[in-house]
Design a protein around this motif. Structure first.
Motif, mmCIF file in Angstrom:
data_model
loop_
_atom_site.group_PDB
_atom_site.id
_atom_site.type_symbol
_atom_site.label_atom_id
_atom_site.label_comp_id
_atom_site.label_asym_id
_atom_site.label_seq_id
_atom_site.Cartn_x
_atom_site.Cartn_y
_atom_site.Cartn_z
ATOM 1 N N UNK A 83 1.022 -1.337 -0.181
ATOM 2 C CA UNK A 83 -0.109 0.003 0.064
ATOM 3 C C UNK A 83 0.840 1.369 -0.082
ATOM 4 N N UNK A 84 2.118 1.173 0.106
ATOM 5 C CA UNK A 84 2.987 2.389 0.262
ATOM 6 C C UNK A 84 2.712 3.214 0.906
ATOM 7 N N UNK B 124 1.607 14.205 10.811
ATOM 8 C CA UNK B 124 0.405 13.973 9.742
ATOM 9 C C UNK B 124 0.549 12.467 9.146
ATOM 10 N N UNK B 125 -0.617 11.879 8.573
ATOM 11 C CA UNK B 125 -0.451 10.607 7.982
ATOM 12 C C UNK B 125 0.389 10.704 6.915
ATOM 13 N N UNK B 126 1.148 9.492 6.884
ATOM 14 C CA UNK B 126 1.938 9.033 5.739
ATOM 15 C C UNK B 126 1.012 8.677 4.402
ATOM 16 N N UNK B 127 1.079 9.549 3.603
ATOM 17 C CA UNK B 127 0.234 9.041 2.393
ATOM 18 C C UNK B 127 0.649 8.051 1.643
ATOM 19 N N UNK B 128 -0.074 7.236 0.973
ATOM 20 C CA UNK B 128 0.208 6.300 -0.080
ATOM 21 C C UNK B 128 1.096 6.831 -1.120
ATOM 22 N N UNK B 129 2.004 6.139 -1.889
ATOM 23 C CA UNK B 129 2.626 6.689 -2.930
ATOM 24 C C UNK B 129 1.880 5.969 -4.301
ATOM 25 N N UNK B 130 0.873 5.257 -4.194
ATOM 26 C CA UNK B 130 -0.010 4.900 -5.516
ATOM 27 C C UNK B 130 -0.641 6.116 -6.283
ATOM 28 N N UNK B 131 -0.318 6.334 -7.351
ATOM 29 C CA UNK B 131 -0.931 7.260 -7.953
ATOM 30 C C UNK B 131 -0.331 8.646 -7.945
#
Length: 354
Positions: free
Chosen positions: A236-237, A270-277
């Motif tokens: 999920x990156x 802050x929340x680590x965001x996904x790198x997808x897209x």
């Protein structure tokens, strides 16, 4: 959907109560998984947090959720829908806008996050305020800077629409008015379907016929795993953690996770965001301060600043905070990040506005 209203926590009880009250209602028209987007769980993904059995997908419920997602009547002015900010072509983010744009042209406090793979999230938004995918929409709906509406008014609009009443009855049965439980469950049918799992990387890692990554992309993957993988972890990156990545020395405007926990230890996290897209979702960071991915890499390489809650993994002894990246590593990493773009996801007509 990015608000941080604390009232979401209170509404989470609603789903629990509603489930007990309506568990005997029929879920009609259950179809094979392959016929409903997002219900064929990717083999390279972990087990979801919001399992298929928690809100069994049906064709009728999915289509109802899609209609709700794109309906501007969920806002006070009747001009802003969920889909107004969360646009499919940008992986359901709002490309080009630094901050969310709500009713009457008002600007929100944060950048619009991509809506993807929500079924795997334990909490939502940059601060993790909402705890459940079904109650998550209450925050943007009631935020005065976003949709600025009340739940009662939304239900009133839905019950005044004969077509909505017919479709809710088809999905939930019964003869009573549309209630909050039904509304939130129906909307979750669509948001839970937003699964992005068909990038070139996914085809490669699943060893699908003809799938490959270039040597440069593979080097980029290795760089990511070595230097970014503690946070952007797994398939999920993202590890779904909250971290301070050195954006600011103090946090007078947005305290991040501390807005929810009220703990000074969470200030600036802050929340680590996904790198997808990620190549589709600029601008970046919770406030959209960086316009391009090279700017993001510049920040990690030499732009971080010290603060009391800076993530320890981002501190370099005697050199100041940051992640050392050579020119070659940067180029390789950018090439790999482009391989995380899921063309099928952003072009799937079943996820588009009807």
């Amino acid at each position: 959907m990015k608000s941080t209203f604390l009232l979401v926590a209170a509404w989470s009880l609603l789903g629990t109560v509603g489930l007990a009250a309506t568990s005997c209602r029929p879920d009609t028209d259950v179809l094979p998984n392959k016929q409903i987007p997002g219900t064929q769980l990717p083999s390279n993904f972990p087990a979801p947090v919001y399992g298929l059995d928690e809100n069994p997908p049906t064709h009728a419920a999915f289509e109802l959720g899609r209609k709700l997602f794109y309906d501007p009547r969920l806002s006070r002015t009747g001009k802003v829908s969920c889909g107004s900010c969360h646009q499919q072509s940008s992986a359901f983010a709002d490309a080009g806008h630094h901050l969310s744009q709500g009713v009457d042209g008002q600007l929100g406090a944060r950048n619009t996050p991509a809506l993807q793979n929500l079924r795997w999230k334990p909490n939502f938004f940059a601060d993790g305020g909402p705890k459940h995918i079904e109650t998550m929409p209450l925050a943007p709906i009631t935020n005065p800077l976003e949709m600025d509406e009340t739940l009662d008014n939304v239900l009133g609009k839905l019950n005044a629409d004969a077509e909505y009443r017919r479709r809710f009855t088809q999905v939930f049965g019964g003869s009573g008015p549309i209630d909050s439980y039904q509304f939130l469950r129906a909307l979750a049918q669509f948001t839970a379907s937003l699964t992005s799992s068909n990038s070139r990387y996914d085809h490669y890692v699943r060893h699908e016929a003809g799938a490959s990554l270039t040597d440069v992309e593979l080097r980029g993957l290795a760089v990511l795993r070595q230097k970014c993988g503690n946070c952007h972890a797994g398939e999920l990156f993202t590890d779904e953690s909250f971290r301070n990545n050195g954006l600011d020395r103090s946090f007078p405007q947005d305290s991040g996770r501390a807005h929810i926990t009220r703990s000074s230890h969470d200030a600036g996290r802050f929340k680590v965001p996904s790198l997808r897209n990620v190549a589709l979702t600029a601008p970046y960071m919770h406030d959209g301060r960086f316009n391009t991915l090279p700017e993001v890499l510049d920040h990690y390489n030499h732009g971080m600043v010290e603060s009391s809650t800076l993530d320890p993994q981002l501190r370099r002894a005697g050199q100041g905070p940051g992640i050392a990246l050579s020119v070659e590593e940067r180029q390789s990493l950018l090439s790999f990040l482009a391989a995380l773009t899921d063309e099928q996801f952003i072009k799937d007509p079943q996820l588009a506005e009807q």
